[in-house]
Scaffold this motif. Structure first.
Motif, short mmCIF file in Angstrom:
data_model
loop_
_atom_site.label_atom_id
_atom_site.label_comp_id
_atom_site.label_asym_id
_atom_site.label_seq_id
_atom_site.Cartn_x
_atom_site.Cartn_y
_atom_site.Cartn_z
N PRO A 5 -60.03 -88.64 3.56
CA PRO A 5 -61.34 -87.97 3.41
C PRO A 5 -62.04 -87.73 4.74
CG PRO A 5 -61.09 -89.70 1.77
CD PRO A 5 -59.93 -89.85 2.71
N ALA A 62 -63.67 -76.34 5.00
CA ALA A 62 -63.88 -77.11 6.23
C ALA A 62 -62.95 -76.65 7.35
CB ALA A 62 -63.70 -78.60 5.96
N THR A 104 -60.83 -86.35 7.16
CA THR A 104 -60.39 -85.05 7.70
C THR A 104 -61.45 -83.98 7.48
OG1 THR A 104 -58.11 -85.65 7.23
CG2 THR A 104 -58.57 -83.32 7.60
N ILE A 105 -62.15 -84.05 6.36
CA ILE A 105 -63.13 -83.01 6.04
C ILE A 105 -64.26 -82.97 7.06
CG2 ILE A 105 -64.72 -82.13 4.28
CD1 ILE A 105 -61.76 -81.92 3.57
N ALA A 157 -62.58 -77.80 -0.69
CA ALA A 157 -62.65 -78.55 0.58
C ALA A 157 -61.99 -77.78 1.72
CB ALA A 157 -62.00 -79.92 0.42
N GLN A 206 -62.96 -81.75 10.49
CA GLN A 206 -62.72 -80.31 10.61
C GLN A 206 -64.01 -79.50 10.56
OE1 GLN A 206 -59.94 -78.57 11.06
NE2 GLN A 206 -58.45 -80.23 11.00
N ALA A 207 -64.98 -79.91 9.74
CA ALA A 207 -66.18 -79.10 9.53
C ALA A 207 -67.28 -79.39 10.53
CB ALA A 207 -66.70 -79.33 8.10
N LEU A 235 -55.25 -81.94 0.50
CA LEU A 235 -55.36 -81.63 1.92
C LEU A 235 -53.98 -81.48 2.52
CD1 LEU A 235 -58.25 -84.01 3.03
CD2 LEU A 235 -58.37 -81.59 2.45
N TRP A 290 -71.75 -79.71 0.54
CA TRP A 290 -70.53 -80.06 -0.22
C TRP A 290 -70.55 -81.53 -0.62
CZ3 TRP A 290 -66.24 -83.23 0.83
CH2 TRP A 290 -65.13 -83.02 -0.01
N PHE A 346 -70.89 -78.98 5.10
CA PHE A 346 -70.43 -80.32 4.76
C PHE A 346 -71.52 -81.11 4.04
CE2 PHE A 346 -70.11 -84.85 5.94
CZ PHE A 346 -68.92 -85.16 5.30
#
Length: 760
Positions: A225, A39, A227-228, A36, A231-232, A99, A28, A25
């Motif tokens: 955004p 993630a 969410t990234i 993405a 999740q990661a 996403l 990135w 992350f």
């Protein structure tokens, strides 16, 4: 298998996955390189690893049935979460760069995982048996659940539901389940007193659900955004907690962990006030705000009041528990030494005899009564405490030391592989050093007995008592193991000691007198008073039988007092009837116990005064061992010497300190022991045997002449011995050749005949 040997590979793998997700992350965000959708890979990989860890635990670790059920359900839960988020990851790569909305199948698997985890948590037993406790805990847990849930809802779910961003129903439901799992785990583990699941493991499972709070914050603050990083970075932490929980369970043994966290409801009530305060700045009237503030103050004060009451009740319960433990300890332990007492000893011995064989050591201090009577009870108490310390060290982890009462102790061997002889020797070795602050040297006699399962308790104790008595008979400071056939003679001896008190009261004891005679003229010049016991059924009992029993029971003191008074009375009668030349010295034997009796000097004074006998006519006969008994004996002997009473060293030459003793002991007469008279007439002059035997007799005579002491040769059994002793310078002697011990009437007749001869 212990926790240190549990595999770390799953924990390391989940931590590496979480760290890799966070590192990806950061890269990135800085470079924007790569899709993405990457993630979405961290959580399914971590969940699969956590499921593998739980499966490995089920396969290799010894678990109870409830623990196996819990971890089987958690394996399913981790697996379902892994499948659900794998479907989501596939959708993310398929729909990139947009996403994805969580597919229904992914939501179904993930939701099933949360439900199974909550079911597993709910099935964990609380260790509660009474219905009252169960209802109270449900009430407390409900308060805690709704209090904590209100905070999480207000700051987590509510902003997502009421915000401008439209979130999918799947996401909201899964976050709600995550919060429910977290709150349920926290409230559940707070009330588990013990059980098959490690409490730390349950806390870590609850933290897995609490990760959802971090996800909610990112969603609210970042929108799509967010969410990234969720999740990661945030969500992969949950599988790491799961793997750590699995590792914690390895080697856990079911046990009670004490009181549950009853403070949690108060914390939950206080937590509800936080959302109330948070809404005050909103569009409310000042009266609404005043009501909210007042409500918060009231609930806060009630919470504080309840918490104070709880603390006070907890303090009272601790004091009550400590008091009960103290009373229980006092009921089962000796107040002076702190050792187990007779009641606890019999209970533990009974339990051990029911479960298997048992070995008992009975320990009795030799001559403790003398120390207690002569030095005082305070000194005796300090000595008993020192003895207790010796027994603790001697028994160690192998036995339970016990004080039965007085100077009687015991050790119950609790380790079957340990021999009673080993513990007994450790104890006796410790007694070779002076004890207590008074540096007293004491000895003990130890009896050992072993019995198989089912043996009556009292029988085993009787066997050990018989063995202990046998140890005393062998010279004390010794141990003896009980064997078959040992009981009858020892029991007869013990019963003999028990009959002596009755015999003293019944007047069965009398005094016989053995004359001390001039070897040149054959005249009687003195007598030695000897106790005799005419038993009503057994007849005349030899002194060799009843004197040891009198010594071991302490009855030697009243018996010696009787002999002393009788000798003084009879000597005064002979003095009045036959004049001062008839019996120049009258000597009763005196034991070490009598010399330690604080009333002994007064007894001697009273006996002389009551009989009207001059003090210089009384000769107290003491053995060397009795004269070497410390400061109390030395003080007693000096007081007797000051009264004019004379003392004779009996059996002289058999002790270890005879020469040095003559300098410190106020002796007037030395009595050469019979062992130096036996055979003195048989050895041919000039042989080594004759020279050695006569050298001792000659040395004793020379010592007595040098120190101005009288001498008496004991144990003369024929005229040849008398002649040889005359040649060596002896003038007085006693023995069966000269005259046997006889009643007072017979000796009176001899004195009468001797008086008539002298008058003629």
């Amino acid at each position: 298998m212990t926790a240190e040997r549990a595999p770390m590979r799953h924990v390391v793998a989940t931590l590496v996955i979480a760290a890799a997700g966070a590192l990806w992350f950061v890269v990135w965000m800085l470079t924007g390189v790569g899709p993405a959708a990457v993630a979405f890979l961290a959580l399914p990989l971590g969940a699969a690893t956590a499921a593998a860890a739980a499966f490995d635990l089920l396969r290799r670790a010894p678990l109870s049935r409830p623990a196996r059920r819990f971890w089987r359900l958690m394996t399913v839960a981790f697996g379902a979460l892994g499948v659900g988020y794998t479907i989501l990851a596939v959708a993310a790569f398929r729909d990139a760069p947009v996403l994805p909305v969580m597919p229904p199948a992914a939501a179904a698997f993930a939701g099933a995982g949360f439900l199974v985890a909550m079911w597993a948590m709910g099935r964990v037993p609380l260790g509660i048996t009474s219905s009252g406790d169960r209802w109270r805990q449900w009430l407390d847990r409900s308060i805690a659940f709704f209090g904590c849930g209100t905070v999480l809802f207000h700051f987590g779910l509510a902003p997502m539901i009421s915000g401008d961003q439209v979130w999918s129903v799947q996401a909201l439901i899964l976050l709600g389940m995550s919060f429910a799992l977290a709150i349920g785990g926290i409230t559940k583990v707070s009330y588990i007193r013990g059980g098959p699941i490690d409490r730390v493991s349950l806390r870590l499972i609850g933290l897995c659900g609490l990760v959802g709070a971090g996800v909610a914050v990112l969603m609210v603050l970042g929108g799509d955004p967010g969410t990234i990083p969720a999740q990661a970075v945030v969500m992969p932490i949950a599988p790491a907690f799961g793997a750590l929980a699995v590792r914690r369970q390895w080697g856990f043994t079911e046990a009670s962990v004490g009181r549950s966290n009853t403070w949690l409801p108060y914390l939950a009530v206080a937590a509800v006030d936080v959302p109330l305060i948070a809404v005050i700045p909103g569009a409310l009237t000042w009266t609404d705000k005043l009501v909210i503030v007042a409500s918060v103050c009231v609930t806060g004060l009630v919470t504080i009041r309840q918490y104070v009451v709880f603390r006070e009740n907890a303090r009272l319960l601790r004091e009550k528990r400590a008091s009960e433990e103290r009373l229980q300890h006092e009921a089962t332990h000796d107040g002076l030494t702190g050792l187990a007492n007779r009641a606890l000893f019999r209970r533990r011995l009974g339990e051990q005899l029911e479960a298997g064989g048992a070995t008992v050591l009975l320990v009795d201090l030799d001559d403790f009564k003398i120390i207690n009577d002569s030095l005082g009870h305070d000194v005796g108490d300090h000595l008993l405490m020192a003895v207790a310390s010796v027994l603790r060290d001697g028994a160690g982890p192998d036995g339970l030391p016990v004080r039965l009462g007085g100077d009687e102790f015991a050790v119950l061997i609790t380790e079957p592989a340990v021999l009673g002889e080993t513990v007994a020797q450790r104890i006796l070795d410790a007694f070779t050093c002076p004890l207590s602050e008074h540096r007293l040297l004491v000895h003990a006699s130890v009896g050992i007995a072993t019995a198989p399962a089912g043996t009556p308790l009292d029988r085993l104790l009787r066997d050990a008592d018989v063995a202990m008595y046998a140890a005393k008979e062998r010279g004390k400071n010794n141990w003896v193991r009980y064997r078959d056939g040992m009981r009858p003679p020892v029991v007869v001896h013990a019963q003999l000691g028990g009959e002596m008190r009755r015999a003293l009261d019944a007047g069965e004891f009398t005094v016989h007198y053995q004359p001390i005679m001039s070897l040149h003229t054959g005249r009687i010049v003195g007598v030695e008073g000897l106790a005799r016991w005419r038993h009503p059924t057994r007849g005349m009992i030899p002194p060799a039988e009843f004197i040891p029993a009198a010594e071991s029971t302490g009855l030697i003191v009243p018996l010696g007092r009787f002999v002393l008074r009788e000798v003084c009375r009879q000597a005064a009668l002979w003095l009045a009837e036959f004049g001062p030349d008839a019996v120049q010295k009258a000597g009763p034997n005196v034991s070490a116990r009598q010399l330690h009796d604080p009333d002994f000097v007064a007894d001697v004074q009273a006996a002389l005064a009551d009989a009207g006998l001059p003090a210089d006519r009384l000769v107290l006969e003491l053995t060397e061992s009795a004269a070497l008994r410390g400061q109390q004996v030395s003080r007693t002997l000096r007081e007797l010497h000051a009264l004019g009473v004379r003392m004779a060293l009996d059996d002289f030459g058999t002790g270890e300190s005879s020469l040095s003793l003559l300098r410190a002991f106020p002796a007037a007469i030395i009595k050469l022991d019979k062992s130096f008279v036996d055979g003195i007439e048989l050895d041919a002059p000039g042989t080594p045997e004759a020279d050695a035997r006569q050298a001792v007799a000659r040395a004793v005579m020379q010592l007595s002449l040098a120190l101005g002491l009288g001498t008496v040769a004991e144990g003369i059994e024929n005229q040849q011995q008398a002649d040889r002793l005359i040649e060596l310078g002896y003038s007085l002697g006693q023995g069966y050749h000269l005259a046997r011990p006889m009643p007072a009437a017979e000796l009176t007749a001899l004195l009468a005949a001797q008086h008539l001869t002298a008058a003629a």
